[in-house]
Design a protein around this motif. Sequence first.
Motif, mmCIF file in Angstrom:
data_model
loop_
_atom_site.group_PDB
_atom_site.id
_atom_site.type_symbol
_atom_site.label_atom_id
_atom_site.label_comp_id
_atom_site.label_asym_id
_atom_site.label_seq_id
_atom_site.Cartn_x
_atom_site.Cartn_y
_atom_site.Cartn_z
ATOM 1 N N UNK A 1 0.830 -1.201 0.000
ATOM 2 C CA UNK A 1 0.000 0.000 0.000
ATOM 3 C C UNK A 1 0.863 1.249 0.000
ATOM 4 N N UNK A 2 0.332 2.334 -0.553
ATOM 5 C CA UNK A 2 1.056 3.604 -0.648
ATOM 6 C C UNK A 2 0.047 4.741 -0.653
ATOM 7 N N UNK A 3 0.559 5.966 -0.530
ATOM 8 C CA UNK A 3 -0.299 7.151 -0.580
ATOM 9 C C UNK A 3 0.350 8.196 -1.477
ATOM 10 N N UNK A 4 -0.463 8.869 -2.266
ATOM 11 C CA UNK A 4 0.026 9.971 -3.102
ATOM 12 C C UNK A 4 0.116 11.219 -2.230
ATOM 13 N N UNK A 5 1.339 11.681 -1.990
ATOM 14 C CA UNK A 5 1.517 12.861 -1.143
ATOM 15 C C UNK A 5 1.385 14.157 -1.938
ATOM 16 N N UNK A 6 1.479 14.069 -3.263
ATOM 17 C CA UNK A 6 1.159 15.182 -4.163
ATOM 18 C C UNK A 6 0.501 14.559 -5.393
ATOM 19 N N UNK A 7 0.192 15.378 -6.373
ATOM 20 C CA UNK A 7 -0.359 14.841 -7.614
ATOM 21 C C UNK A 7 0.694 14.064 -8.414
ATOM 22 N N UNK A 8 1.963 14.190 -8.032
ATOM 23 C CA UNK A 8 3.042 13.572 -8.806
ATOM 24 C C UNK A 8 3.901 12.575 -8.044
#
Length: 236
Positions: free
Chosen positions: A158-165
């Motif tokens: 699992x991961x999370x997008x900390x910005x749009x990029x």
Amino acid sequence: MKRVLKKVTALLLCGSILFGGGSFVSASETNYFDSSESYTRDGIEVTAIYKKAIDDKVLSIESYAYSAWIQLEKTFLWPNYMQVKEEGLIDQTTTYEKWLQDNNYGAVAGFDTDKFEVVRQGRTTAYNKAKFVNTIQKGDFVVVSGVREPWAPFIGHAAIATTDNWILDMPGYKDGVYTQKDNNRQLQKGAWFDKYKSAWTTVYRLKTSKQVRNNIADWADWRYWSSSHGLKKIGM
């Protein structure tokens, strides 16, 4: 997967405190199986294993048809169970059925569709990569199933997008690339997608305001990457 999802749950709980599983279709006896193929694993018919997963609402027929699931079982689940036993990553008394239960039968679990929407799902292909890159937004959660790190007994990541990029995750340390105290990683979304070839990638978006999703992402970035929200890892 169980340990991975605990990390995601912790992020969600913290996000909920600071800022503010799914629905399944019941199956009748006549529509459990879209294939007559059957075989045994550890003395248990795979049809019985699949039926239990449906009855326990871990799998849904809509998401994992029997014909698709047994392909996953033959090419990925059973080989990985045999491998983790051989490598001593699990107790030798752990049955295949118990290992499947611990790994949610190879499916992504733990996301409540009342709170999340699936905004993108697909195999790691060039076509899906373009869709993934264009879809991911700050605050989205990304889960890959059908993949297992060689040093881990559980399936999934699992991961999370900390910005749009940029995407933040904790890939583990037993491969020698990262230390146990410093195994956080941040990659651009396209590069992160490339890390999980052949995986099944699902993007979940919390059903709330964009501001709340941004706040959760900022908290994850501050807590697990950079206290100044920069590209360089600091303040850990």
